[in-house]
Structure formats: structure tokens, C-alpha cells
Design a protein around this motif. Structure first.
Motif, PDB file in Angstrom:
ATOM      1  N   SER A 214      25.383  11.499  19.625  1.00  0.00           N
ATOM      2  CA  SER A 214      26.517  12.415  19.686  1.00  0.00           C
ATOM      3  C   SER A 214      26.721  13.164  18.373  1.00  0.00           C
ATOM      4  O   SER A 214      26.831  14.396  18.351  1.00  0.00           O
ATOM      5  CB  SER A 214      27.787  11.646  20.065  1.00  0.00           C
ATOM      6  N   SER A 251      25.113   6.309  21.080  1.00  0.00           N
ATOM      7  CA  SER A 251      26.285   6.170  20.209  1.00  0.00           C
ATOM      8  C   SER A 251      26.929   4.795  20.296  1.00  0.00           C
ATOM      9  O   SER A 251      27.665   4.401  19.380  1.00  0.00           O
ATOM     10  CB  SER A 251      27.310   7.250  20.557  1.00  0.00           C
ATOM     11  N   THR A 278      29.764   7.257  14.707  1.00  0.00           N
ATOM     12  CA  THR A 278      29.568   8.590  15.269  1.00  0.00           C
ATOM     13  C   THR A 278      30.441   9.587  14.518  1.00  0.00           C
ATOM     14  O   THR A 278      31.115   9.237  13.545  1.00  0.00           O
ATOM     15  CB  THR A 278      29.864   8.602  16.781  1.00  0.00           C
ATOM     16  N   PRO A 324      29.570  10.488  23.585  1.00  0.00           N
ATOM     17  CA  PRO A 324      29.445   9.207  22.882  1.00  0.00           C
ATOM     18  C   PRO A 324      29.677   7.994  23.767  1.00  0.00           C
ATOM     19  O   PRO A 324      29.273   6.883  23.415  1.00  0.00           O
ATOM     20  CB  PRO A 324      30.530   9.295  21.800  1.00  0.00           C
TER      21      PRO A 324
END
Length: 487
Positions: A214, A251, A278, A324
Motif C-alpha cells: 500500500s 500490508s 504502512t 492495506p
């Protein structure tokens, strides 16, 4: 604090522009501990303003990487002094300001894997970075590199289809290209390039943490559908770049156990897991608990719109990132520069500087505003690229002014129709979509529901559905006036 700090928990870290912050979250998703370090206030020796250094050209904006390391040291020492029970921490993860990058010097990995628990991180990592002041999201000095990358990819639209965005100055691929071109010795002496998020995870892991899908999709380097680095984009930016980035990961991936440094210095359990960090924007989607079909709008200095998408349509405006929460889906993001400051300005001009008067003006006018539409771009807008204030009456004729109540509604309706119009341009469709019963939803089901602040008025959908095509047509008229006829 100590009696409340012995719960089994996870730590969430935020390496943002102005601070490093940690929260401890227990099994019921209650936040029971918070601590932070603000860079300007607590680390004045680095000379930052707002957490950054703005260079003389006004375009180059950087942050000292050791400032982030020392901030982590300070937070951990504060936690230790408070009696926080690190042995109860099951996992650590977090977020970093998107688009910032860290350049690890050759030999840094050996230092990371052999940290002494007797010394703070900042003291041990001083010589580990080939670039000591790192580019961050505010930097806009890479226009030449952006144009080169777009040309290599076959144009801006082709790059957007591939990586989710056209080339943007702050995106990491273009920043890497600039460093390679202007400081080839430092680039050659770099063994790993991290994002702020993967850099933070690396500090806890004691080795290089991979970039997550992500945050990695905010680099102009990752193929968002295939989840691999684009060879075309890598080649346009710098040589041997793939080996310096390492392979990306989902993620939500657990990337390893916490470094023994933290076990011996602070008492973490050796089984404590590090989950991939992330970017701050993707983390916002997770924190809002959005699901497929949801849309969220952050009303700040700039307004930011987040959309969960299954089948995005990457465009020349906005961004599409890998989701994510579900790596098969996507996150679309749009930024509107004319946000709260513009609303406050219209409030002052048309509602006697009073939000109460502003609300009264909205209540006194009807949905659709009698067909009057307004565009309020007090500064050059990002989406769309236009400036100035433009008002159109019900017949579509441009007028110089509206009555005060009409002005207030025109502002609010215009700003939100713009958000819907451009979200639809990225593939979003307004409508109710059933939840997807994802594992993440199960994880967060015990958390308090976000507070519902407002619901659409009866009939609103029909009014704005009919008005939106007119708004889109008028926006195109404004853009044609600003940009001129096509060559």
C-alpha cells in the motif's frame, strides 16, 4: 500508569511529519496508553520547523533521519520510566508519513543486526545513512524527473494505469532519480532504500523490513495490479534500484520477531511480532474501518477523500493505492487544496464570521440551491487544476455574485459535488454495497462504531443526481478558460 500498563496489547507507532507517537491497544481495542515526542519542541537541536527543513529554493523539503531515531529513543525511555510492561506486547506495527524515504549506507545492515542494548539507537546508527536529510512529502523539486518517468512509461495516463498515479514530485521514485542524478556517490554507497514506514519497521526488526504494497504504491514504481516493481519505472529512475528496494509484501504481513535489542533493553517478549508498517493515508482507511463501497472525507486545511474500490480507473488526477486491508482491492485518494480555509473565508464574508449563521444560511436555502452553482478555488486547486471563484445561475450564465445565503450553499454543495464527480472518475459509484465479511472486519468488531454525525436529507439523492451533470459541464467550461484551447 503502571497498574494500567500490564495488559496484553499491541503497540501502534506513528512516524508523522511533526512527531513520533505510540498508542497501546488492548484485546478489546481500547487505547490505554499514549506517548509522543514532538520534533520542534523536544529535539530543537535539529532546527526543524513543523518537523522539516525547507531549503532556500522553496521546493526542496527534507527531514533529518537521526531526528526520527532519537525521537523513538525518547518515547521508549518515557514508557520505561512510566512502568510500562513491555513483556505484554504481542506485536508492533504502525504508519509513516507517506512519500518520505531513507537511504541506508553500505554496512548499515550489520549495525542493525548487532545493536548493543547498553546504548540508545541514535548513538549507534549515526553513521548508517548515506543521505542524512531525507526528502519528504512536502518536496516539489523533481519536476524534471517526473517528466522523464512519464515519457519512459508512455505518457502520464500510461504511468497512472501502471502505478496508480501520474508522476508526482513528492513520489519516491522521482526523489530517488534526483538523488542518483545529483549525488551519484551517495546513491552508489546506498545498500537499501526504505520508505519512512519500512524504515520505522526496520528499527524494530533489527534488519531491513520490506516495503508494503500500500505505501509502496505511492512511489510511482509499483505495478498496482501485479504487486511487483515496474522494470520500466525502475530503469527510468536509477540503476540497481530493485536490489536496493527489496521485494514488497502485503500490508498485513508479519515480517519477523522483534530485535533482541528491545528484549534486553526494555523487556519485550522475544516472540513479539513486527507487522509491516504502512503509509499514513492507507492507515487512515484501516482506522476508519472502511469496507467495499464506503467513502470517507477528511475535512482539513486540505480536504482528503478516501474510497474503497474493487475495480479502479486510474486517471490523471488523484491516486490509486493498493488496499492495506485486502490486497485484492484498492484505495483511491483525492486531495482538494481548497478545504477548511476556503470555508472559513466564505463564513467570514457571508455569515458574519459565525458558524451558527453559516448553518442558518444552509437551512434557509433549498437543496439544489435553485440551480445556482459555485466553484471556489481561492488557491490553485489540485482537483481540478483551476483557480478563482466562478458562479453560475440556473440558466448556466456566469454571474459576479450570489446573495449571501445562496453563496454559503453554493460553496458547500459545490465542494461535495466535486468530491463525488472526481471519485466517480476513479471508478467509485454511489450506492449501498454489502460488506465483504473480511477478516479485518472480524478483528475490529469490538471497537466502538464511528459516531454518525449526519445523514442525507430525504430527496437529496434525486436532487444532486440531476444537478451533477450540469456541475461537471460547468467545471469543464472553467478548465477550458484556464487552460485555453487544445493545441
Amino acid at each position: 500508569m503502571a497498574e494500567h500498563a500490564s495488559r496484553r496489547c499491541c503497540l501502534g507507532w506513528d512516524f508523522s511529519t511533526q512527531q513520533v507517537k505510540v498508542v497501546a491497544v488492548d484485546a478489546d481495542l481500547n487505547v490505554f496508553y499514549e506517548e509522543s515526542v514532538r520534533f520542534d519542541r523536544d529535539l530543537p537541536e535539529f532546527g526543524t520547523r513543523g518537523g522539516v527543513h525547507i531549503h532556500k529554493d522553496g521546493l526542496t523539503v527534507t527531514s533529518p533521519v537521526l531526528m526520527w531515531v532519537q525521537a523513538l529513543d525518547i518515547v521508549l525511555e518515557k514508557m520505561k520510566a512510566s512502568g510500562f510492561d513491555f513483556s505484554q506486547v504481542l506485536a508492533v506495527s504502525g504508519a509513516g508519513q507517506q512519500h518520505g524515504s531513507v537511504f541506508w549506507k553500505a554496512g548499515a545492515s550489520q549495525v542493525l543486526t548487532s545493536l548493543s542494548p547498553d546504548l540508545p539507537l541514535g548513538q549507534q546508527l549515526q553513521a548508517c545513512f548515506s543521505i542524512t536529510d531525507c526528502p519528504v512529502w512536502m518536496d516539489s523539486s523533481t519536476t524534471a524527473q517526473c517528466r522523464r518517468l512519464e515519457a519512459a512509461a508512455g505518457g502520464a495516463q500510461a504511468l497512472s494505469r501502471l502505478t496508480g498515479s501520474r508522476a508526482y514530485e513528492r513520489f519516491t521514485g522521482n526523489q530517488i532519480a534526483k538523488i542518483y542524478q545529483q549525488n551519484p556517490e551517495a546513491y552508489s554507497n546506498t545498500e537499501r532504500i526504505s520508505l519512512v514506514s519500512s524504515f520505522a519497521a526496520s528499527l524494530f526488526l533489527g534488519s531491513y523490513s520490506p516495503v508494503d504494497y500500500s505505501d509502496g504504491s505511492g512511489m510511482n514504481l509499483l505495478q498496482i495490479h501485479d504487486k511487483v516493481w515496474s522494470q520500466v519505472c525502475l530503469g527510468a529512475c536509477a540503476p540497481r534500484l530493485e536490489e536496493k528496494l527489496g521485494p514488497p509484501v502485503p500490508s498485513c504481513a508479519a515480517v519477523g520477531a522483534i530485535s533482541s535489542y528491545y528484549v534486553w533493553r526494555y523487556g519485550f517478549h522475544p516472540g513479539c511480532q513486527v507487522v509491516a508498517f504502512t503509509g499514513d493515508n492507507p492507515a487512515s482507511l484501516a482506522g476508519m474501518r472502511l469496507e467495499e463501497g464506503d467513502i470517507a472525507v477528511s475535512l482539513g486545511t486540505s480536504d482528503t477523500l478516501f474510497v474503497w474500490l474493487r475495480e479502479p480507473v486510474p486517471a490523471l488526477e488523484g491516486h490509486v493505492f493498493c488496499n492495506p486491508v485486502d490486497p485484492q482491492h484498492f484505495l483511491a485518494l483525492l486531495c482538494f487544496k481548497n478545504g477548511s480555509l476556503t470555508r472559513e473565508k466564505v463564513r467570514d464574508e457571508s455569515a458574519s464570521c459565525s458558524w451558527g449563521e453559516f448553518s442558518r444560511a444552509l437551512r434557509s436555502t433549498q437543496m439544489g440551491n435553485g440551480g445556482n452553482l459555485g466553484f471556489y478555488f481561492d488557491v490553485m486547486e489540485i482537483t481540478p487544476e483551476a483557480t478563482g471563484r466562478h458562479r453560475f445561475n440556473a440558466e448556466g450564465h456566469e454571474v459576479s455574485a450570489f446573495p449571501r445565503d445562496v453563496e454559503v450553499r453554493a460553496l458547500v454543495e459545490g465542494q461535495f459535488m466535486a468530491k463525488r464527480l472526481h471519485a466517480e472518475g476513479l471508478g467509485y459509484r454511489v450506492g449501498l454495497v454489502a460488506g465483504t465479511n473480511m477478516p479485518f472486519s472480524e478483528v475490529v468488531k469490538l471497537a466502538p462504531n464511528p459516531r454518525l454525525a449526519a445523514t442525507p436529507a430525504p430527496g437529496a439523492a434525486q436532487v444532486y443526481e440531476a444537478l451533477l451533470p450540469k456541475y461537471a459541464k460547468l467545471e469543464q467550461r472553467i478548465l477550458s478558460q484556464v487552460q485555453g484551447p487544445p493545441e
